[in-house]
Design an enzyme around this catalytic site. Structure first.
Site, mmCIF file in Angstrom:
data_model
loop_
_atom_site.group_PDB
_atom_site.id
_atom_site.type_symbol
_atom_site.label_atom_id
_atom_site.label_comp_id
_atom_site.label_asym_id
_atom_site.label_seq_id
_atom_site.Cartn_x
_atom_site.Cartn_y
_atom_site.Cartn_z
ATOM 1 N N ASP A 127 0.813 -1.228 0.000
ATOM 2 C CA ASP A 127 0.000 0.000 0.000
ATOM 3 C C ASP A 127 0.843 1.274 0.000
ATOM 4 O OD1 ASP A 127 -2.128 -1.686 0.145
ATOM 5 O OD2 ASP A 127 -2.691 -1.197 2.208
ATOM 6 N N MET A 169 -5.862 -2.947 -4.606
ATOM 7 C CA MET A 169 -5.793 -2.830 -3.149
ATOM 8 C C MET A 169 -5.476 -1.384 -2.745
ATOM 9 S SD MET A 169 -4.188 -6.361 -1.703
ATOM 10 C CE MET A 169 -5.272 -7.776 -1.463
HETATM 11 O O1 F6P Z 1 -2.064 -4.138 3.885
HETATM 12 C C1 F6P Z 1 -1.850 -4.722 2.680
HETATM 13 C C2 F6P Z 1 -3.146 -5.245 2.097
HETATM 14 O O2 F6P Z 1 -2.836 -5.971 0.929
HETATM 15 C C3 F6P Z 1 -4.206 -4.183 1.802
HETATM 16 O O3 F6P Z 1 -4.004 -3.519 0.583
HETATM 17 C C4 F6P Z 1 -5.469 -4.998 1.813
HETATM 18 O O4 F6P Z 1 -6.578 -4.204 2.155
HETATM 19 C C5 F6P Z 1 -5.203 -6.014 2.877
HETATM 20 O O5 F6P Z 1 -3.806 -6.135 2.988
HETATM 21 C C6 F6P Z 1 -5.813 -7.361 2.588
HETATM 22 O O6 F6P Z 1 -5.628 -8.153 3.685
HETATM 23 P P1 F6P Z 1 -5.875 -9.720 3.745
HETATM 24 O O7 F6P Z 1 -4.720 -10.383 3.046
HETATM 25 O O8 F6P Z 1 -5.899 -10.017 5.187
HETATM 26 O O9 F6P Z 1 -7.146 -9.977 3.022
#
Ligand code: F6P
Length: 342
Positions: A127, A169
């Protein structure tokens, strides 16, 4: 010296390159030992470890994911179990802990540091929303993947005169959307920092087709949201970490656009493909430099710090400052889009 390492939060390409860099620097420069904690803070709470020597990190430079495993742990649990974590570190004779992670992991690192544990943090996240560092590793890879995917969507959108919305994301920060949108020539980029007006989006779509353009490509960050009162977005409530559960903003916007403009809309959600696979060369280099400088800082007693990219140099910044706020897309960066969208 004995160094502890862990990787916390969502994984990202480059984590293995950092682990390799820490182990090689500790071993070759200082003759120090490195112990890995499995699955982020969970491994530290539950005393699950793995020894890391040069042989163990052989071949890691190019591999995505994290050989140590990663996990999210609720901040309340970390807060409550600080003494337990300190005990585990003491049992293993850890002199300095190097946690590699995003906002949550670095906030926990700061807590540990405040509690007297020598810590040097390393920022990671696709991010790119960690403050005080120009970039985090993982971001370049995610943008490259998203860009390639959007390039591909252009041709199929053209063939069918469609609107194609691509959800990328970016929970609080729209860096991936902004950069991938610019790199791939998107006509519309929606980010969490700037609530969108659905009427404005409809106007842009209609105008493009009216002037004879063949298609519209819109990049939508997962955390983008409409201006209050302009469109309803389903509420997914909160997850166990207090994060808002997303309900698919691009899909819902697409349905709204079809209804209001009569144009055919398709939605693609890139999801975890943005975090998978091998890191770009840029991310490999940044991760390697972060690991090197964090290990040097650990040996020089410069604790309670985070390594950071400032221009082209790697610097140290106090963890306290780095976790004070998130680095979101600035108005001036958003303004740069104007000539290339619409
Ligand atoms: O923090 C990194 C990230 O990829 C974000 O962009 C996204 O919202 C989140 O993690 C997704 O998390 P998870 O892998 O727990 O679904």
């Amino acid at each position: 010296m004995r160094i502890g390492v862990l990787t916390g939060g969502g994984d990202c390409p480059g984590l293995n390159a950092v682990i390799r860099s820490v182990v090689r620097t500790a071993s070759a420069h200082y003759g120090s030992e490195v112990l890995g904690f499995r699955d982020g803070w969970r491994g530290l709470l539950e005393d699950r470890t793995t020894p890391l020597d040069v042989a163990a990190v052989d071949g890691l430079l190019t591999r995505g994911g994290t050989t140590l495993g990663s996990a999210r742990v609720a901040p309340e649990r970390l807060n409550a179990e600080l003494p337990q974590m300190k005990d585990v570190l003491a049992t293993h004779g850890i002199d300095v802990l190097i946690p590699i992670g995003g906002e949550g992991t670095l906030t926990a690192a700061h807590l540990l540091s405040e509690a007297g544990v020598p810590v040097v943090g390393i920022p990671k996240t696709i991010d790119n929303d960690i403050d005080e560092t120009d970039l985090t590793f993982g971001f370049d890879t995610a943008v490259s993947i998203a860009t390639e995917m959007i390039d591909r969507l252009h041709t199929t959108a053209e063939s069918h005169q469609r609107v194609l919305l691509v959800e990328v994301m970016g929970r609080h920060a729209g860096w991936i959307a902004l950069h991938a949108g610019l790199a791939a020539g998107a006509h519309l980029t929606l980010v969490p920092e700037e609530p969108f007006d659905v009427e404005e989006v409809c106007r842009l779509v209609t105008e493009r087709f009216d002037r004879g353009d063949s298609h519209v490509i819109g990049v939508v960050a997962e955390g983008a949201h409409p201006l209050p009162g302009t469109m309803d977005l389903r509420d997914g409530g909160l997850d166990e970490y207090g994060h808002r559960r997303f309900t698919g903003v691009a899909q819902q916007l697409g349905e709204e656009l079809e209804q209001r403009t009569g144009k055919e809309v398709r939605t693609t959600v890139l999801g975890h493909v943005q975090r998978g696979g091998t890191p770009t060369s840029f991310d490999r280099v940044l991760a390697t430099r972060f690991g090197l400088h964090a290990t040097i800082a650990a040996h020089e007693g410069r604790h309670g710090q985070m390594v950071a990219l400032r221009g082209t140099e790697i610097d140290l910044v106090p963890l306290e400052k780095a976790v004070a706020r998130l680095k979101t897309v600035t108005p001036s960066r958003l303004a740069e889009r104007a000539a290339f969208t619409g």
